[in-house]
Write an enzyme that holds these catalytic residues in place. Structure first.
Site, PDB file in Angstrom:
ATOM      1  CG  HIS A 119      -1.890   0.964   1.459  1.00 25.57           C
ATOM      2  ND1 HIS A 119      -1.634   2.251   1.863  1.00 25.57           N
ATOM      3  CD2 HIS A 119      -3.244   0.886   1.305  1.00 25.57           C
ATOM      4  CE1 HIS A 119      -2.775   2.918   1.950  1.00 25.57           C
ATOM      5  NE2 HIS A 119      -3.767   2.121   1.611  1.00 25.57           N
ATOM      6  CG  ASP A 195       0.720  -2.569   6.277  1.00 25.07           C
ATOM      7  OD1 ASP A 195      -0.222  -2.672   7.090  1.00 25.07           O
ATOM      8  OD2 ASP A 195       0.648  -1.896   5.233  1.00 25.07           O
ATOM      9  CD  GLN A 198      -6.857  -4.267   4.502  1.00 22.50           C
ATOM     10  OE1 GLN A 198      -7.778  -4.930   4.980  1.00 22.50           O
ATOM     11  NE2 GLN A 198      -7.028  -3.043   4.042  1.00 22.50           N
ATOM     12  CE  LYS A 221      -7.018   0.074   6.628  1.00 19.66           C
ATOM     13  NZ  LYS A 221      -7.846   0.509   5.505  1.00 19.66           N
ATOM     14  CB  CYS A 380      -3.763   3.469  -1.330  1.00 17.81           C
ATOM     15  SG  CYS A 380      -4.934   4.753  -0.985  1.00 17.81           S
TER      16      CYS A 380
HETATM   17  N1  PLP Z   1      -1.625  -0.858   4.735  1.00 18.42           N
HETATM   18  C1  PLP Z   1      -2.591  -1.544   4.129  1.00 18.42           C
HETATM   19  C2  PLP Z   1      -2.306  -2.925   3.630  1.00 18.42           C
HETATM   20  C3  PLP Z   1      -3.852  -0.969   3.967  1.00 18.42           C
HETATM   21  O1  PLP Z   1      -4.826  -1.653   3.362  1.00 18.42           O
HETATM   22  C4  PLP Z   1      -4.079   0.339   4.456  1.00 18.42           C
HETATM   23  C5  PLP Z   1      -5.387   1.005   4.263  1.00 18.42           C
HETATM   24  O2  PLP Z   1      -6.191   0.610   3.479  1.00 18.42           O
HETATM   25  C6  PLP Z   1      -3.035   0.999   5.097  1.00 18.42           C
HETATM   26  C7  PLP Z   1      -1.819   0.376   5.207  1.00 18.42           C
HETATM   27  C8  PLP Z   1      -3.202   2.389   5.615  1.00 18.42           C
HETATM   28  O3  PLP Z   1      -4.116   2.399   6.664  1.00 18.42           O
HETATM   29  P1  PLP Z   1      -4.553   3.787   7.282  1.00 18.42           P
HETATM   30  O4  PLP Z   1      -5.173   4.573   6.186  1.00 18.42           O
HETATM   31  O5  PLP Z   1      -5.526   3.395   8.344  1.00 18.42           O
HETATM   32  O6  PLP Z   1      -3.323   4.424   7.817  1.00 18.42           O
END
Ligand code: PLP
Length: 423
Positions: A119, A195, A198, A221, A380
């Site tokens: 992401h 990370d 998800q 989430k 993203c």
């Molecule tokens: N990493 C992953 C795999 C994501 O799917 C997301 C958000 O969709 C993020 C990071 C970023 O999360 P946040 O917008 O809550 O910081």
């Protein structure tokens, strides 16, 4: 315990306020149960005050709730101690903190290893370091949309200072074996960052088993309010790190010419904190634990297996993700177009192919007419879009309150969309 979506749905006021809503955009954010909403509202109604500062009763009560939430988070992910849990806004902020503080110690020519399925929030903070001569490398994904572990291992070398990788892809749904990746990093003397945006909301995640150095995830989430997120870090690593943001709360002593820092985790929590968010996160964890993270994982696996069974009913559907539910979370990205899935990684084939015959935004808008909420766009993850040969996809991502009947409805409407809009 088996997840009972029909029963759980009653806990979420959004569904009684929108009786026809089929919400399938949980990878973006989840809905909130009454217990979380009430926890936040009760906090405001009873003990709202600033934490760590007041010596009066409601401030002490608020501090206890804030620190109690930290303890709950630490137990939820198997950390050794609450001091290994830093409250931040979200995954994005956590990774920015790491890139800033760890980046200060890197030197020109050092390498950071990422994967092709990250992401933007696990890309851009590292890209900032390119200005200092840091080299970013990417472990490849294979034609079956899983990570190429051999490539990851081959790209780890004496210069690799940091490796940062997602546990579950928000586009492909691919679940990476982060325990294995962290172990490769450890053997190479490389810092490992997971990370978990998800994965933590969707399956058991235990840092003591993964043995990673850091893990980041977002409350919104996983049923909690927006604006509260978590960075887990091994205590000995957090201890030696420079703070990220400076200001109140994060200091020990301050003079005109000098300052010392508070102990971890408070060293990283500058300024007034999102106490109500932490209280909501604590209630969200209680809710998830009552269902059981193993049950949530099995429910999502059954959802994705159901999708595999029915997806061929839609003509020209191309899906992007592993076709093995062991390796796949509850994220399903697709397009309606005419390139066979396994041609997609072949640049030569995609060069001449139509990327999709119905634009994902049109698919999402069509489904919205039936109150089915799905995501469309690049999610993203623009580099990954290029890698799989498309500009964008549509995506459904079920959670605990979704059931097979809703997926069937989604596929019925998608078939109609194919017939009405397909060329
Ligand atoms: N990493 C992953 C795999 C994501 O799917 C997301 C958000 O969709 C993020 C990071 C970023 O999360 P946040 O917008 O809550 O910081």
């Amino acid at each position: 315990m088996r997840v009972n979506p029909e029963k759980l749905k009653k806990d979420f006021p959004i569904f009684s306020n929108n009786p026809d809503l089929v919400y399938l955009d949980n990878a973006a954010t989840t809905q909130k149960p009454s217990s979380v909403i009430h926890a936040v509202s009760d906090y405001y109604s009873t003990v709202n005050s600033n934490v760590h500062r007041g010596v009066y009763k409601i401030s002490e009560a608020a501090t206890e709730m804030y620190e109690g939430s930290r303890k709950k988070v630490s137990e939820f992910i198997g950390a050794r101690d609450p001091s290994e849990i830093v409250f931040l806004r979200n995954t994005t902020e956590a990774i920015n903190l790491l890139s800033y503080t760890l980046g200060r110690r890197l030197k020109k020519g050092d390498e950071i290893l990422l994967t092709e399925m990250e992401h933007h929030s696990n890309l851009i903070p590292w890209y900032f370091l390119r200005d200092a001569g840091i080299v970013i490398r990417f472990a490849r994904i294979k034609d079956d949309f899983t990570l190429d572990y051999d490539d990851f291992q081959n790209k780890l070398n004496a210069k690799t200072a940091i490796a940062s990788f997602t546990e579950t892809s928000n586009v492909l749904g691919s679940i990476n074996d982060v325990r294995n990746l962290s172990s490769m990093c450890r053997d190479n003397g490389t810092i490992s960052i997971v990370d978990g945006a998800q994965s933590v909301p969707h399956m058991p995640v235990d840092v003591s088993k993964i043995a990673c150095d850091y893990l980041a995830f977002s409350g919104h989430k996983m049923l909690a309010p927006a604006g509260i997120g978590v960075l887990y870090g091994r205590k000995e690593l957090l201890d030696e790190m420079h703070p990220f943001l400076g200001g109140g709360e994060m200091i020990g002593e301050v003079g005109y010419n000098n300052a010392t820092w508070a102990d971890v985790p408070w060293k990283f929590e500058a300024g007034t904190q999102n106490v109500e968010g932490a209280v909501g996160l604590s209630a969200a964890i209680d809710y998830l634990k009552a269902i059981g993270m193993d049950s949530i994982r099995s429910h999502e696996r059954s959802m994705i297996e159901h999708i595999f069974e029915v997806m061929n009913s839609v003509e020209d559907l191309r899906q992007f993700g592993p076709l093995d539910s062991d390796k796949r979370g509850g994220v399903f990205s697709f397009n309606i177009g005419d390139v066979k899935p396994f041609d997609i990684l072949n640049q030569a084939a995609t060069k001449f192919a139509i990327s999709h015959s119905i634009h994902p935004h049109d698919v999402a808008a069509f489904l919205d007419r039936s109150n089915i909420a799905v995501r469309s766009g690049h999610h993203c993850a623009m580099p990954l879009m290029g890698r799989i040969g498309v500009s964008s996809t549509a995506r459904v991502s079920p959670y605990i309150y979704n059931d097979a009947a809703e997926l069937d409805l989604f596929f019925d409407e998608l078939s109609k969309c194919r017939k009405e809009l397909g060329r």
